[in-house]
Design a protein around this motif. Sequence first.
Motif, PDB file in Angstrom:
ATOM      1  N   PRO B  73     -84.718  59.720  30.075  1.00  0.00           N
ATOM      2  CA  PRO B  73     -86.133  60.064  29.850  1.00  0.00           C
ATOM      3  C   PRO B  73     -87.018  59.749  31.064  1.00  0.00           C
ATOM      4  CG  PRO B  73     -85.269  58.846  27.960  1.00  0.00           C
ATOM      5  CD  PRO B  73     -84.225  58.794  29.016  1.00  0.00           C
ATOM      6  N   GLU B  96     -77.368  61.884  23.305  1.00  0.00           N
ATOM      7  CA  GLU B  96     -78.610  62.033  22.525  1.00  0.00           C
ATOM      8  C   GLU B  96     -79.803  62.136  23.480  1.00  0.00           C
ATOM      9  OE1 GLU B  96     -78.674  62.686  19.450  1.00  0.00           O
ATOM     10  OE2 GLU B  96     -77.210  61.510  18.280  1.00  0.00           O
ATOM     11  N   ASP B  97     -79.819  61.303  24.492  1.00  0.00           N
ATOM     12  CA  ASP B  97     -80.875  61.375  25.520  1.00  0.00           C
ATOM     13  C   ASP B  97     -80.892  62.754  26.182  1.00  0.00           C
ATOM     14  OD1 ASP B  97     -81.865  58.854  25.129  1.00  0.00           O
ATOM     15  OD2 ASP B  97     -81.030  57.971  26.971  1.00  0.00           O
ATOM     16  N   CYS B  98     -79.696  63.252  26.469  1.00  0.00           N
ATOM     17  CA  CYS B  98     -79.583  64.570  27.117  1.00  0.00           C
ATOM     18  C   CYS B  98     -80.186  65.666  26.232  1.00  0.00           C
ATOM     19  CB  CYS B  98     -78.132  64.903  27.413  1.00  0.00           C
ATOM     20  SG  CYS B  98     -77.431  63.962  28.774  1.00  0.00           S
ATOM     21  N   VAL B  99     -79.864  65.580  24.931  1.00  0.00           N
ATOM     22  CA  VAL B  99     -80.379  66.590  23.994  1.00  0.00           C
ATOM     23  C   VAL B  99     -81.899  66.559  23.994  1.00  0.00           C
ATOM     24  CG1 VAL B  99     -80.546  67.186  21.539  1.00  0.00           C
ATOM     25  CG2 VAL B  99     -78.317  66.608  22.541  1.00  0.00           C
ATOM     26  N   ARG B 100     -82.420  65.357  23.928  1.00  0.00           N
ATOM     27  CA  ARG B 100     -83.888  65.223  23.914  1.00  0.00           C
ATOM     28  C   ARG B 100     -84.500  65.742  25.210  1.00  0.00           C
ATOM     29  NH1 ARG B 100     -82.780  60.665  20.547  1.00  0.00           N
ATOM     30  NH2 ARG B 100     -82.334  59.349  22.338  1.00  0.00           N
ATOM     31  N   LYS B 101     -83.803  65.576  26.287  1.00  0.00           N
ATOM     32  CA  LYS B 101     -84.305  66.002  27.610  1.00  0.00           C
ATOM     33  C   LYS B 101     -84.178  67.518  27.800  1.00  0.00           C
ATOM     34  CE  LYS B 101     -85.633  64.998  31.884  1.00  0.00           C
ATOM     35  NZ  LYS B 101     -86.950  64.379  32.164  1.00  0.00           N
ATOM     36  N   GLY B 102     -83.413  68.175  26.889  1.00  0.00           N
ATOM     37  CA  GLY B 102     -83.221  69.622  27.030  1.00  0.00           C
ATOM     38  C   GLY B 102     -82.120  70.001  28.003  1.00  0.00           C
ATOM     39  N   ARG B 134     -74.967  70.035  17.303  1.00  0.00           N
ATOM     40  CA  ARG B 134     -76.309  69.860  16.752  1.00  0.00           C
ATOM     41  C   ARG B 134     -77.378  70.058  17.827  1.00  0.00           C
ATOM     42  NH1 ARG B 134     -78.574  64.976  16.881  1.00  0.00           N
ATOM     43  NH2 ARG B 134     -76.609  63.837  16.645  1.00  0.00           N
ATOM     44  N   GLY B 135     -77.117  69.508  19.011  1.00  0.00           N
ATOM     45  CA  GLY B 135     -78.160  69.529  20.044  1.00  0.00           C
ATOM     46  C   GLY B 135     -78.111  70.761  20.941  1.00  0.00           C
TER      47      GLY B 135
END
Lengths: 480, 480
Positions: B73, B96-102, B134-135
């Motif tokens: 992030p 999970e961080d990667c998914v949130r980062k796009g 999911r991501g």
Amino acid sequence: MEKQKPDLEWLFHPRSIGVIGSARMDKDAQKVPHSFYFTVSLRSMNYRGPIYVVSRSRPSDVYGGEGVYRSIPDVPDPLDHVIVCTPAHAMPGVLEDCVRKGVRSAAIFSSGFEESEDRQGARLQDEILEIARRGNIRVIGPNCMGLYCPETGLNFRADLPNNPGVAGMISQSGGMAIRTIFQGTEKGVGFSKVVSYGNEVDLQSWEILDYLAQDEATRLILVYIEGTRDGRALLRSLKEASGRKPVLLIKGGLCAEGRRAASSHTGAMAGSDHLWQAMLRQTRTHPVRDVSELLDTAMTFYFLKRPTGRRIALMCISGGLIVNYTDLAVCHGFEIPAFAPDTKKALDEVIHAPGTSCANPIDMASLFFSNRIYAPMFEALDKDTNTDFILFIIAMEYVRGLEYQYKVSVQQIVEAFLEILAKVQKPFVVVIPPSIEEECRLAVERALLKARIPTFLTMDGALRALSARIEDPRQDAVSR
Amino acid sequence: MEKQKPDLEWLFHPRSIGVIGSARMDKDAQKVPHSFYFTVSLRSMNYRGPIYVVSRSRPSDVYGGEGVYRSIPDVPDPLDHVIVCTPAHAMPGVLEDCVRKGVRSAAIFSSGFEESEDRQGARLQDEILEIARRGNIRVIGPNCMGLYCPETGLNFRADLPNNPGVAGMISQSGGMAIRTIFQGTEKGVGFSKVVSYGNEVDLQSWEILDYLAQDEATRLILVYIEGTRDGRALLRSLKEASGRKPVLLIKGGLCAEGRRAASSHTGAMAGSDHLWQAMLRQTRTHPVRDVSELLDTAMTFYFLKRPTGRRIALMCISGGLIVNYTDLAVCHGFEIPAFAPDTKKALDEVIHAPGTSCANPIDMASLFFSNRIYAPMFEALDKDTNTDFILFIIAMEYVRGLEYQYKVSVQQIVEAFLEILAKVQKPFVVVIPPSIEEECRLAVERALLKARIPTFLTMDGALRALSARIEDPRQDAVSR
């Protein structure tokens, strides 16, 4: 026909040598005469007796200050052995001169005999045989390179190695002899005596084979043969020789096309593939396909005591390569069994970095670069009761890429494990497949070979050679 | 299950890349972190987008002046692709961080998943798959080297070549990918895209294969595969790909022991040998045994138009070698027929020195050193209607020994015949078996490869590769 007792020892100890053939430099072609090469070769190997050059043409200055004689009778001293480079048509006259001079053996380099398309060639060859028998002179060839014996300085190429070894060779082809001597030297396999015998008019392959089988300086026999005039005598000699010493053999002219080529090469009647296979099966001879396989196999006899079986302890830095090579090993009839519990326990203590696996095959991954691992690993593998020998694969592309990361050079790694290997009892071999920076691979290969560790370019080559070594009943390495 | 339309072009064009993993130097071990190598690799290939290093530990100074971020992030800009080197247990959090980062794609270098003996590994791998689905992030690996694409600067080793070629590769093993790229580069075979895909949790081999089959930059496909989760999809993709382009494949884990090794290497379910053989027979895929055979074969597709048949015009300087190699050729199902009468006539005019034979195979003997012979000889062989391609054998041990005699260097000979070969239409290959002075052999080999002439280390290798080339219906060389 009863075979006469072979006693060719004298052949390798001539007290003087004559080199017969034009000594004139071909100024147009800037071509140095063949006779010059034989003279230089003998000098380079420190042949101790006198060398007399015989040439009707005016000698070129390439011979330096030594005397050149116009004919054989002109030579003031006795001649034991001659190397003859004169054209085929002059051969009968030269041989008659030799007989009169009391020459005991002649190696005829010249071609243009039975192997040529010219009928005159076959007739000249018959004439040579007649003179040899009548004059009691042993003729090697024609169409051959003759004798190589580092111990007594006999040589047919100035750049052949002058340190003797324990491999003997008979080769119908001079080229195959030269290739084998050179490639053997690269692999650490040295030679006691090599006879290139070409068209085999007088001295027969089986006679040389009988001699090498009895020769104490020879403990391993390599053979390149295209054909024979006496299959029964050869079979008997192969049986006897392979009963006494390991014999590795390339047969040239197995197929019809190869026989055609052999016929124009040495005039040999090559015999059918089936006949040869059936013949070899009656002996302990190991048939090999080409010079590379010949020397891969020779290395295993030269340096390895016989592995107790076909179970490999296999290891590599690269996971993919080890999977692929495990497949190849199984294809060749080897086993990669699980290690004994004690071994597993010992390896578990030292091999536990990410990406490693200490089952058999061992995936060393980055531990390849850890000097500390080699002592406990090889000690454990040496004691392992489930495996018969150790096969170590070096993948140079890792060595190059990771030297920087692990602050250790491949030379340091090789030195580290050579020190440890000196204590390992189990047979040990290395495969270094070609990769990038072949120069670096060669340096590692040479360091290993210098330490008398058989080192192979291909996994297939290693496996074929080890198969032959294991099939052969002889226990000890032939060298040392 | 219907296969989705493959569209992975975006995967090779990330606008930015994150390298995730410890950036701390291990001072004790003097070990540079893996993340450093990926960063250096991308820079060395002139990857044009920004590269962000993410590390919780304090970065070592090896990264130079560029910024290192403590978490994903924290990275101030968007991230398209990440290369992950963090320990396996931290992977779910990182993803999970990667998914949130796009982030769109992640190549996971780390091992310790399904291939490990630890059950936790398999569970972590399942978790990765769940997050990826999911991501909507495509995961390559884990336990892989990821993407290599010289065109866009994607790279996983700083010393990989940066000039693109037309061979694509999918490899379950990073090591086999690296070995193939390096050895390919030595042989003149360059790469468009290489994907090392390891444990294959998300991105599947068949997807990459479908992509390469459609990719215009890729005209030849190399495959190293240990196992698959979807044999039917892979079969369909192999059928389609091999229908469009030549496909050469090494299967790892053919035998039980190999499968055991594969399982601890990439966790692959390798499937039985019979199953794979049956599967491959339904496609036009060429199975090969190891990387050397892969690249020997690749060379023939890369540089050669398809020979019109299996009839060889064979020649060599050494009589014994040519007899032996003629046998090998016939063993491999090739023919060495007599030349057509016109060819014979033309050759008779130029090949008539002692020891030569101008039948097929041609024994060049000392004419090897005669520059003048190459133009008329190759011209005659090019026109010969009885042969399909030319196989020239160079025996380095002659080159060394006779250079002095014939006042011509091997470089001069090679240059002479390269000039002439430019006009020869017939497929032409060279075999240079190992000999003495390997450095000299390498120089000659490199000169020939530079001129796009397939050059082989072994006769067996050449013959196997040529067999595959001739069996394949495609006419043109894939390069140029």
